[in-house]
Design an enzyme around this catalytic site. Structure first.
Site, PDB file in Angstrom:
ATOM      1  N   LYS A 196       0.861  -1.187   0.000  1.00 23.12           N
ATOM      2  CA  LYS A 196       0.000   0.000   0.000  1.00 23.12           C
ATOM      3  C   LYS A 196       0.897   1.237   0.000  1.00 23.12           C
ATOM      4  O   LYS A 196       1.703   1.424   0.909  1.00 23.12           O
ATOM      5  CB  LYS A 196      -0.911   0.014   1.243  1.00 23.12           C
ATOM      6  CG  LYS A 196      -1.678   1.336   1.446  1.00 23.12           C
ATOM      7  CD  LYS A 196      -2.594   1.299   2.674  1.00 23.12           C
ATOM      8  CE  LYS A 196      -3.212   2.678   2.952  1.00 23.12           C
ATOM      9  NZ  LYS A 196      -4.064   2.709   4.163  1.00 23.12           N
ATOM     10  N   ASP A 223      -2.427  10.313   3.560  1.00 25.60           N
ATOM     11  CA  ASP A 223      -3.838   9.953   3.719  1.00 25.60           C
ATOM     12  C   ASP A 223      -4.552  10.988   4.577  1.00 25.60           C
ATOM     13  O   ASP A 223      -4.504  10.944   5.805  1.00 25.60           O
ATOM     14  CB  ASP A 223      -3.940   8.562   4.368  1.00 25.60           C
ATOM     15  CG  ASP A 223      -5.392   8.113   4.537  1.00 25.60           C
ATOM     16  OD1 ASP A 223      -6.287   8.758   3.951  1.00 25.60           O
ATOM     17  OD2 ASP A 223      -5.615   7.105   5.242  1.00 25.60           O
ATOM     18  N   LYS A 281     -10.023  13.118   7.911  1.00 30.25           N
ATOM     19  CA  LYS A 281      -9.570  12.705   9.234  1.00 30.25           C
ATOM     20  C   LYS A 281      -9.529  13.912  10.171  1.00 30.25           C
ATOM     21  O   LYS A 281      -9.358  15.036   9.707  1.00 30.25           O
ATOM     22  CB  LYS A 281      -8.140  12.144   9.135  1.00 30.25           C
ATOM     23  CG  LYS A 281      -8.037  10.749   8.544  1.00 30.25           C
ATOM     24  CD  LYS A 281      -6.599  10.258   8.578  1.00 30.25           C
ATOM     25  CE  LYS A 281      -6.477   8.880   7.962  1.00 30.25           C
ATOM     26  NZ  LYS A 281      -7.196   7.839   8.724  1.00 30.25           N
ATOM     27  N   ASP A 336       1.657   6.340   5.624  1.00 31.22           N
ATOM     28  CA  ASP A 336       0.664   5.427   5.058  1.00 31.22           C
ATOM     29  C   ASP A 336       1.176   4.709   3.800  1.00 31.22           C
ATOM     30  O   ASP A 336       0.437   3.979   3.152  1.00 31.22           O
ATOM     31  CB  ASP A 336      -0.640   6.180   4.761  1.00 31.22           C
ATOM     32  CG  ASP A 336      -1.879   5.306   4.925  1.00 31.22           C
ATOM     33  OD1 ASP A 336      -1.761   4.229   5.543  1.00 31.22           O
ATOM     34  OD2 ASP A 336      -2.948   5.688   4.415  1.00 31.22           O
ATOM     35  N   ASP A 339     -12.073   7.347   3.553  1.00 36.00           N
ATOM     36  CA  ASP A 339     -10.889   7.105   4.368  1.00 36.00           C
ATOM     37  C   ASP A 339     -10.513   5.616   4.378  1.00 36.00           C
ATOM     38  O   ASP A 339      -9.442   5.242   4.839  1.00 36.00           O
ATOM     39  CB  ASP A 339     -11.124   7.608   5.801  1.00 36.00           C
ATOM     40  CG  ASP A 339      -9.837   7.770   6.582  1.00 36.00           C
ATOM     41  OD1 ASP A 339      -8.746   7.683   5.970  1.00 36.00           O
ATOM     42  OD2 ASP A 339      -9.923   7.993   7.810  1.00 36.00           O
ATOM     43  N   GLU A 373      -9.363   3.906   2.020  1.00 41.18           N
ATOM     44  CA  GLU A 373      -8.821   3.988   0.664  1.00 41.18           C
ATOM     45  C   GLU A 373      -7.763   2.926   0.373  1.00 41.18           C
ATOM     46  O   GLU A 373      -7.547   2.580  -0.787  1.00 41.18           O
ATOM     47  CB  GLU A 373      -8.226   5.386   0.429  1.00 41.18           C
ATOM     48  CG  GLU A 373      -6.783   5.587   0.913  1.00 41.18           C
ATOM     49  CD  GLU A 373      -6.605   5.424   2.413  1.00 41.18           C
ATOM     50  OE1 GLU A 373      -7.597   5.576   3.146  1.00 41.18           O
ATOM     51  OE2 GLU A 373      -5.480   5.124   2.854  1.00 41.18           O
ATOM     52  N   ARG A 429      -7.691  -0.288   0.882  1.00 39.28           N
ATOM     53  CA  ARG A 429      -8.269  -1.473   0.224  1.00 39.28           C
ATOM     54  C   ARG A 429      -8.654  -1.164  -1.216  1.00 39.28           C
ATOM     55  O   ARG A 429      -8.641  -2.037  -2.066  1.00 39.28           O
ATOM     56  CB  ARG A 429      -9.457  -1.991   1.055  1.00 39.28           C
ATOM     57  CG  ARG A 429     -10.586  -1.031   1.206  1.00 39.28           C
ATOM     58  CD  ARG A 429     -11.511  -1.360   2.373  1.00 39.28           C
ATOM     59  NE  ARG A 429     -10.981  -0.892   3.660  1.00 39.28           N
ATOM     60  CZ  ARG A 429     -11.595  -1.053   4.822  1.00 39.28           C
ATOM     61  NH1 ARG A 429     -12.753  -1.688   4.890  1.00 39.28           N
ATOM     62  NH2 ARG A 429     -11.050  -0.609   5.932  1.00 39.28           N
TER      63      ARG A 429
HETATM   64  N1  BES Z   1      -4.239   4.585   6.887  1.00 33.79           N
HETATM   65  C1  BES Z   1      -5.417   4.395   7.646  1.00 33.79           C
HETATM   66  C2  BES Z   1      -5.234   3.393   8.777  1.00 33.79           C
HETATM   67  C3  BES Z   1      -4.452   3.883   9.963  1.00 33.79           C
HETATM   68  C4  BES Z   1      -4.983   4.809  10.821  1.00 33.79           C
HETATM   69  C5  BES Z   1      -3.234   3.330  10.242  1.00 33.79           C
HETATM   70  C6  BES Z   1      -4.263   5.198  11.931  1.00 33.79           C
HETATM   71  C7  BES Z   1      -2.520   3.711  11.355  1.00 33.79           C
HETATM   72  C8  BES Z   1      -3.038   4.662  12.200  1.00 33.79           C
HETATM   73  C9  BES Z   1      -6.536   3.879   6.750  1.00 33.79           C
HETATM   74  O1  BES Z   1      -6.535   4.338   5.461  1.00 33.79           O
HETATM   75  C10 BES Z   1      -7.814   4.310   7.381  1.00 33.79           C
HETATM   76  O2  BES Z   1      -8.042   5.476   7.444  1.00 33.79           O
HETATM   77  N2  BES Z   1      -8.614   3.352   7.831  1.00 33.79           N
HETATM   78  C11 BES Z   1      -9.841   3.643   8.465  1.00 33.79           C
HETATM   79  C12 BES Z   1     -10.856   2.666   7.982  1.00 33.79           C
HETATM   80  C13 BES Z   1     -12.266   2.998   8.390  1.00 33.79           C
HETATM   81  C14 BES Z   1     -12.738   4.246   7.661  1.00 33.79           C
HETATM   82  C15 BES Z   1     -13.159   1.841   8.050  1.00 33.79           C
HETATM   83  C16 BES Z   1      -9.625   3.518   9.961  1.00 33.79           C
HETATM   84  O3  BES Z   1      -8.863   2.652  10.400  1.00 33.79           O
HETATM   85  O4  BES Z   1     -10.181   4.335  10.698  1.00 33.79           O
HETATM   86 ZN    ZN Z   2      -4.731   4.920   4.717  1.00 31.82          ZN
HETATM   87 MN    MN Z   3      -7.564   6.173   5.267  1.00 32.19          MN
END
Ligand code: BES
Ligand code: ZN
Ligand code: MN
Length: 494
Positions: A269, A274, A281, A292, A351, A353, A355
């Site tokens: 990834k 992000d 966020k 990220d 968010d 993204e 996947r």
């Molecule tokens: N890159 C983030 C995941 C992340 C967040 C990794 C904080 C490390 C620390 C990912 O893209 C994301 O934002 N995931 C969301 C998914 C949700 C919207 C279903 C998350 O984990 O909040």
């Molecule tokens: Zn992300």
């Molecule tokens: Mn995200």
């Protein structure tokens, strides 16, 4: 760092060295060779041990300058390195001790050291594994981020380690492979640490091209947005729509194995920043979303290490790179996009993204006829909640592959822990407006993310490693860790 293996000299006191590192267990007397050295040093080693100034606890160390007047003008210092109790010694404890020592030694003025590996005498510890860890730890300790500092710190003095143990092709290789692992981790750390305004998808593409120029066994291909469009990668492209930075799919083909042997494909990834997109966020610690792309960074690190080792394997590294921004063209919650597989996806949260970029890269991976596909991603905050910072999340559609990866994590001190992707969880991804939704609600967020990916990886053995909790440190030690490069290399070279 310069590494060398050298046979143990008959008389250590005659060794020409700035520093001799002597590992010591709490419950074991010095070996004959060290006793002899101690005698030549007028019992100074024995004295600090018996006097309680050095008890050989794990990671404890003590530096003893050798005065010229002692008549040992060749040997300038001895460092006693504590390994703890010999009965609880493991590769893990050795790793802790050596990491701590090499980190500390960097601030000393001397430039090189010898390490008396023979002193680790322990049936549970294979010499080759110890050498591997010394190489890795030595390189790791050398790395310091300074690329965007206006005032660069002084270059480090310490730059050479000679390991005293039986010299052979095998011991040399173990040490050098360990060093290559460390250098791969350092590349992953550097790419992770670079700010988002420098490390963009196009920067990553250049990085891949520069690696291919350095190593003959490596072939790089970069697909631009037009080519991604032609391939039907509507899901990957939907993430980049809100940004001025165009998406890239980068492939790095390392062919060191048999010509016709099918490769393992690693998919990283590579979200270079992000923001969350329209599902923006919150501001706190958002800067850390420059990390990220640490999954992509680990793919670069592994590929570089394989090149350095001249490893006899075939591995393809794929990086799905994009910047997730809330521009006026950005994908909106409720938008439906069509992936390369033909499956349509309702983007309920922009968010989620990671996947969306990975699913198209997973479809693309099939063309390499892979024996296994492993994706590596900072995918979910939920994984940090589940496992904290001590293990990556592992998901797989194949038990044998999962077991091999878990074992590789144990052996390399870069652990993972498996979570299920049962059909019951897939229910959470149902959508009224597309073949599937990109989020599955609050419960089991890491699992539903993995379930989403699994729907694009049905045609081969696949594993997904969620490194959201392990790829970087926050706080005072803020910076990328280089994980899971050791796990992946251990798996690939098993
Ligand atoms: N890159 C983030 C995941 C992340 C967040 C990794 C904080 C490390 C620390 C990912 O893209 C994301 O934002 N995931 C969301 C998914 C949700 C919207 C279903 C998350 O984990 O909040
Ligand atoms: Zn992300
Ligand atoms: Mn995200």
């Amino acid at each position: 760092m310069k590494f060398k293996v050298q046979d143990v000299p008959a008389d250590l006191s005659g060794l020409k060295s700035e520093c001799l590192i002597v590992p010591v267990y709490t419950d074991k007397a010095f070996s004959k060779a060290v006793k002899k050295l101690d005698k030549a040093l007028k019992s100074s080693l024995g004295t600090v041990r018996d006097g309680g100034d050095f008890s050989a606890g794990l990671g404890e160390f003590l530096l003893l300058p050798i005065p010229r007047s002692s008549g040992n003008s060749q040997l300038q210092r001895v460092v006693l390195l504590g390994l703890g109790k010999s009965s609880s010694a493991s590769l893990d404890t050795f790793r802790k001790a050596i990491d701590k020592l090499f980190a500390a030694i960097q601030s000393y003025k001397f430039k090189s050291a010898h390490l008396l590996l023979e002193e680790t005498r322990n049936k549970k510890l294979a010499t080759s594994s110890l050498l591997h860890e010394i190489g890795r730890a030595g390189e790791l300790a050398l790395y310091r981020y300074d690329t965007t500092l206006g005032k660069k710190p002084e270059a480090k003095a310490f730059a050479a380690v000679t390991v005293l143990c039986t010299k052979s092709a095998a011991t040399n290789k173990a040490l050098n492979d360990g060093a290559a692992t460390g250098r791969g981790m350092n590349l992953a750390r550097e790419l992770g640490n670079l700010p988002g305004n420098i490390c963009t998808p196009r920067y990553l593409a250049k990085q891949a091209q520069s690696l291919a120029r350095q190593y003959e066994a490596l072939k790089t291909k970069v697909l631009n947005d037009k080519q991604l469009e032609a391939l039907g990668m509507g899901s990957l492209l939907s993430v980049a729509r809100g940004s001025k930075e165009p998406a890239r799919l980068i492939s790095m083909e390392y062919r060191g194995g048999a010509k016709n042997a099918d490769p393992v494909v690693l998919v990283g990834k590579g979200i270079t920043f992000d923001t969350g997109g329209i599902s923006l966020k919150p501001g706190a610690a958002m800067d850390e979303m420059k990390f990220d792309m640490c999954g992509a960074a680990s793919v670069f690190g592994v590929i570089q290490a394989l090149c350095l080792m001249k490893a006899k394997v075939n591995v393809v590294g794929l990086v799905a790179a994009a910047e997730n921004m809330p521009g006026s063209q950005a994908t909106k919650p409720g938008d439906v996009v069509t992936s390369m597989s033909g499956k349509t996806i309702e983007v309920l949260n922009t968010d989620a993204e990671g996947r969306l970029v990975l699913c198209d890269a997973l479809s693309y991976a099939a063309r390499y006829r892979p024996t296994a596909v492993i994706d590596i991603a900072t995918l979910t905050g939920a994984c940090v909640i589940a496992l904290g910072h001590h293990a990556s999340g592992l998901f797989s559609n194949n038990d044998a592959l999962a077991d091999q990866l878990l074992a590789a994590g144990e052996a390399s001190g870069d652990r993972a822990w498996r979570l299920p992707i049962w059909d019951e969880y897939q229910e959470q991804l149902k959508s009224n407006f597309a073949d599937l939704a990109n989020i599955g609600g609050r419960p089991a967020g890491s699992i539903t993310a993995a379930c989403f990916l699994s729907q694009f990886a049905e045609d081969y053995n696949w594993a997904h490693i969620d490194i959201a909790g392990t790829a970087w440190h926050s706080g005072a030690k803020k910076g990328a860790t280089g994980k899971p490069v050791p796990l992946l290399l251990n798996y690939l070279l098993r």
